[in-house]
Every structure is written in structure tokens, then in C-alpha cells.
Scaffold this motif. Structure first.
Motif, PDB file in Angstrom:
ATOM      1  N   VAL A 201       0.886  -1.182   0.084  1.00 59.52           N
ATOM      2  CA  VAL A 201      -0.123  -0.048   0.210  1.00 59.52           C
ATOM      3  C   VAL A 201       1.000   1.251  -0.054  1.00 59.52           C
ATOM      4  O   VAL A 201       1.761   1.519   0.783  1.00 59.52           O
ATOM      5  CB  VAL A 201      -0.929   0.098   1.138  1.00 59.52           C
ATOM      6  N   ILE A 202       0.792   2.119  -1.047  1.00 57.57           N
ATOM      7  CA  ILE A 202       1.467   3.230  -1.030  1.00 57.57           C
ATOM      8  C   ILE A 202       0.874   4.490  -0.425  1.00 57.57           C
ATOM      9  O   ILE A 202      -0.253   5.116  -0.813  1.00 57.57           O
ATOM     10  CB  ILE A 202       1.932   3.608  -2.440  1.00 57.57           C
ATOM     11  N   SER A 206       5.997   6.993  -4.360  1.00 53.34           N
ATOM     12  CA  SER A 206       5.793   5.899  -5.216  1.00 53.34           C
ATOM     13  C   SER A 206       6.815   4.730  -5.130  1.00 53.34           C
ATOM     14  O   SER A 206       8.314   5.036  -4.370  1.00 53.34           O
ATOM     15  CB  SER A 206       5.658   6.501  -6.742  1.00 53.34           C
ATOM     16  N   ILE A 207       6.663   3.718  -5.709  1.00 54.36           N
ATOM     17  CA  ILE A 207       7.537   2.620  -5.922  1.00 54.36           C
ATOM     18  C   ILE A 207       7.569   2.229  -7.282  1.00 54.36           C
ATOM     19  O   ILE A 207       6.791   2.396  -8.260  1.00 54.36           O
ATOM     20  CB  ILE A 207       7.119   1.243  -5.073  1.00 54.36           C
ATOM     21  N   GLN A 218      -2.506   3.791  -4.366  1.00 53.98           N
ATOM     22  CA  GLN A 218      -2.784   2.552  -4.950  1.00 53.98           C
ATOM     23  C   GLN A 218      -2.102   1.589  -4.024  1.00 53.98           C
ATOM     24  O   GLN A 218      -1.476   1.714  -3.274  1.00 53.98           O
ATOM     25  CB  GLN A 218      -1.968   2.616  -6.451  1.00 53.98           C
ATOM     26  N   MET A 219      -2.698   0.208  -4.654  1.00 55.69           N
ATOM     27  CA  MET A 219      -2.127  -0.986  -3.717  1.00 55.69           C
ATOM     28  C   MET A 219      -1.648  -2.056  -4.976  1.00 55.69           C
ATOM     29  O   MET A 219      -2.355  -2.249  -5.821  1.00 55.69           O
ATOM     30  CB  MET A 219      -3.019  -1.568  -3.035  1.00 55.69           C
ATOM     31  N   LEU A 220      -0.596  -2.515  -4.774  1.00 57.76           N
ATOM     32  CA  LEU A 220      -0.046  -3.580  -5.647  1.00 57.76           C
ATOM     33  C   LEU A 220       0.153  -4.788  -4.779  1.00 57.76           C
ATOM     34  O   LEU A 220       0.359  -4.934  -3.579  1.00 57.76           O
ATOM     35  CB  LEU A 220       1.516  -3.279  -5.774  1.00 57.76           C
ATOM     36  N   THR A 236       9.208   8.305  -0.043  1.00 57.62           N
ATOM     37  CA  THR A 236       8.166   7.202   0.222  1.00 57.62           C
ATOM     38  C   THR A 236       7.730   6.466   1.398  1.00 57.62           C
ATOM     39  O   THR A 236       8.767   6.079   2.008  1.00 57.62           O
ATOM     40  CB  THR A 236       8.351   6.273  -1.054  1.00 57.62           C
ATOM     41  N   GLN A 237       6.679   6.234   1.541  1.00 59.57           N
ATOM     42  CA  GLN A 237       6.153   5.429   2.859  1.00 59.57           C
ATOM     43  C   GLN A 237       5.114   4.400   2.190  1.00 59.57           C
ATOM     44  O   GLN A 237       4.402   4.624   1.425  1.00 59.57           O
ATOM     45  CB  GLN A 237       5.441   6.315   3.804  1.00 59.57           C
TER      46      GLN A 237
END
Length: 293
Positions: A201-202, A206-207, A218-220, A236-237
């Protein structure tokens, strides 16, 4: 995105005076490990008559996990628990056979200037043999949450096991929840660090994975536990959720979770007939929602 991964966007949900971004469940993926519901609260400005006031409502078959980055929430439930959850604390209410609770802006905060509330509320489904256990509330203050640094990465193990460490909060089935903040751009190698399904979960920033970029809100989800390396931009967290999936499918009806649809119907009837335990000295009541036509 490769077909073994999903990207989920927050879906805005109106909770009266407060909007949340819902990440889980969604159509293609109902759970990640035992996690069955994830709401992103805020960041929102609280004050000047705009407060959190969630009246008495029920739960069965799950544990709720409250984790804040900013602000405070007062939790009261039918076990008699009264607790103010501050940023960095972990509140974990296990409903089991049935519990009611309220969530409100603490009285003292209503006399102060505006403040920001930001965090997540999460539901963790209970294993089949634990769905009817006695309700309880566990609280882990922020200074007891395991935290450490790896280079420029700040890591907190909010719940479960990961990175060779264990949290005080273990839950009732194998799981993990990890809070990671990157002071500088950094690569995070997860190989051998976590076990089970993984969701990223961002929270902010960003990742980047080998398949592309995932942004705040967004969630990956990796549908296989093979997501080994991600790159985090500076500032980023992220929150990592997941664990071993429960063997039986879980069903949701309003605030109730169970492997048995008949149990959900009984919970609905019990709430409508006012048979649930009550929060002491609280007469509020949120009715079971009517289905939209």
C-alpha cells in the motif's frame, strides 16, 4: 503489469462527515492473507465541528486493527475498554462472537485547534476455529512497536512476523504488517523476509517494480509470494500487508465476517433485535444498512 500482480486504486467511500479510500476487498481479490478489509482514513483536517463520531456498531468473526500516522481516535467497546489511540500506536479489537464499539475524536481534542487525522483501519478475518472466541482488545503503544533502520530505510513491524523479527501483536493466524519509510531513494529486497501473500500500500511517494511504477493511493498485490525487490523513491512511505491465506473462503455482510453465510444472517438478526452487548453508558445505534435499489 504481469498477470501475477494486481494494481488497485482507492475507491472513495463517504462515512458521513469523513471520506475514506477503500482498497480491499475488490472484485478480483477479496483477501490478502487473512486481511479482508483496508480503509485509508485521511489525511483530513479535524476541528471546528468536523469530528470523528462513529456511533455504536457491531462486529463478528474478525479483528479490527487501527494504525495512525497523525492524530488521535478514542476507542470504546462493549468489553469495557476505553482507549485513546495516538499516532504510532496499534489498537487491535477482536470481535469473535460479537462486540460493539464506537470511534470518536477525544473530548480534549475538541477544545483544541484543528489537527490532521491520517491512518488506516483494517479487518483481519479470524480462523474458523476462532470465529466465536470471547471479544477482547489489545493495545501496543508506539514505543513497543519493533523499529529499526536498514541504511536509509526506517522499518516498523506493526504486527506479526517479518525480517527475522516478531511483533507483540501476533493475531490469530500467520500474518504481517510492516511500515516502511525511505529517507532517500532505496531498493528493498524482500527475498526471505516475509511469508505468504504480499500487498504493497503506497501511503505517499511511489515505488517501482520490474513491471512499472505504483503511486500514492494505490495498492500492488502480488498473487504469488515472489515479489522480491522494489525501489522506493525518496520520501516514500509504504505499508506491507499479508500472510498465509485462510483455507476457507470468507464472506462479508456489513460489519460481519464468516466462513458461514448463515452465521452472517444470524449476526444481522441479532443486531436488528438489539441482542448484541453494548458499550457502557452509550445509547447510540447504527441501523443495519438498507440495500440500495
Amino acid at each position: 503489469m504481469a498477470n501475477n500482480k494486481l494494481i488497485v486504486d482507492e475507491r472513495q467511500t463517504d462515512l458521513g462527515k469523513f471520506m475514506v479510500g477503500r482498497l480491499l476487498p475488490f472484485r478480483k481479490k477479496r483477501q490478502v492473507g487473512p486481511f479482508t478489509f483496508i480503509d485509508h482514513m485521511g489525511p483530513a483536517t479535524i476541528g471546528n465541528g468536523n469530528y470523528i463520531d462513529v456511533d455504536q456498531h457491531p462486529h463478528t468473526g474478525l479483528s479490527t486493527l487501527t494504525y495512525l500516522f497523525e492524530g488521535e481516535v478514542e476507542h470504546k467497546d462493549s468489553t469495557g475498554t476505553v482507549k485513546i489511540i495516538n499516532a504510532g500506536d496499534v489498537g487491535f479489537m477482536t470481535s469473535g462472537s460479537g462486540v460493539t464499539h464506537t470511534e470518536r475524536t477525544p473530548a480534549l481534542k475538541r477544545n483544541e485547534e484543528e489537527f490532521v487525522l491520517h491512518g488506516y483501519q483494517i479487518w483481519v478475518a479470524l480462523p474458523k476455529d476462532k470465529e466465536e472466541i470471547e471479544p477482547r482488545f489489545d493495545f501496543i503503544p508506539s514505543n513497543e512497536v519493533p523499529s529499526w533502520k536498514v541504511g536509509k530505510l526506517n522499518i516498523k513491524l506493526v504486527a506479526g512476523n517479518g525480517f527475522g523479527k516478531s511483533s507483540r501483536l501476533q493475531g490469530y493466524s500467520p500474518l504481517f504488517m510492516v511500515d516502511i519509510f525511505a529517507e532517500e531513494a532505496n531498493t528493498l529486497d524482500l527475498k526471505g523476509k516475509l511469508k505468504g501473500e504480499v500487498a504493497f500500500v503506497i501511503v505517499k511517494g511511489s515505488i517501482t517494480t520490474q513491471n512499472g511504477k505504483v503511486n500514492a493511493g494505490q495498492m500492488l498485490i502480488s498473487k504469488m509470494d515472489d515479489e522480491c525487490e522494489i525501489c522506493l523513491d525518496k520520501g516514500t512511505q509504504i505499508l506491507l500487508f499479508g500472510g498465509e491465506p485462510l483455507p476457507e473462503e470468507r464472506f462479508l455482510m456489513w460489519n460481519f465476517v464468516s466462513h458461514d453465510k448463515d452465521r452472517l444472517k444470524k449476526a444481522k438478526e441479532d443486531w436488528q433485535e438489539r441482542r448484541f452487548p453494548k458499550v457502557p453508558r452509550d445509547s447510540t445505534y447504527i441501523p443495519f444498512p438498507e440495500l440500495k435499489k
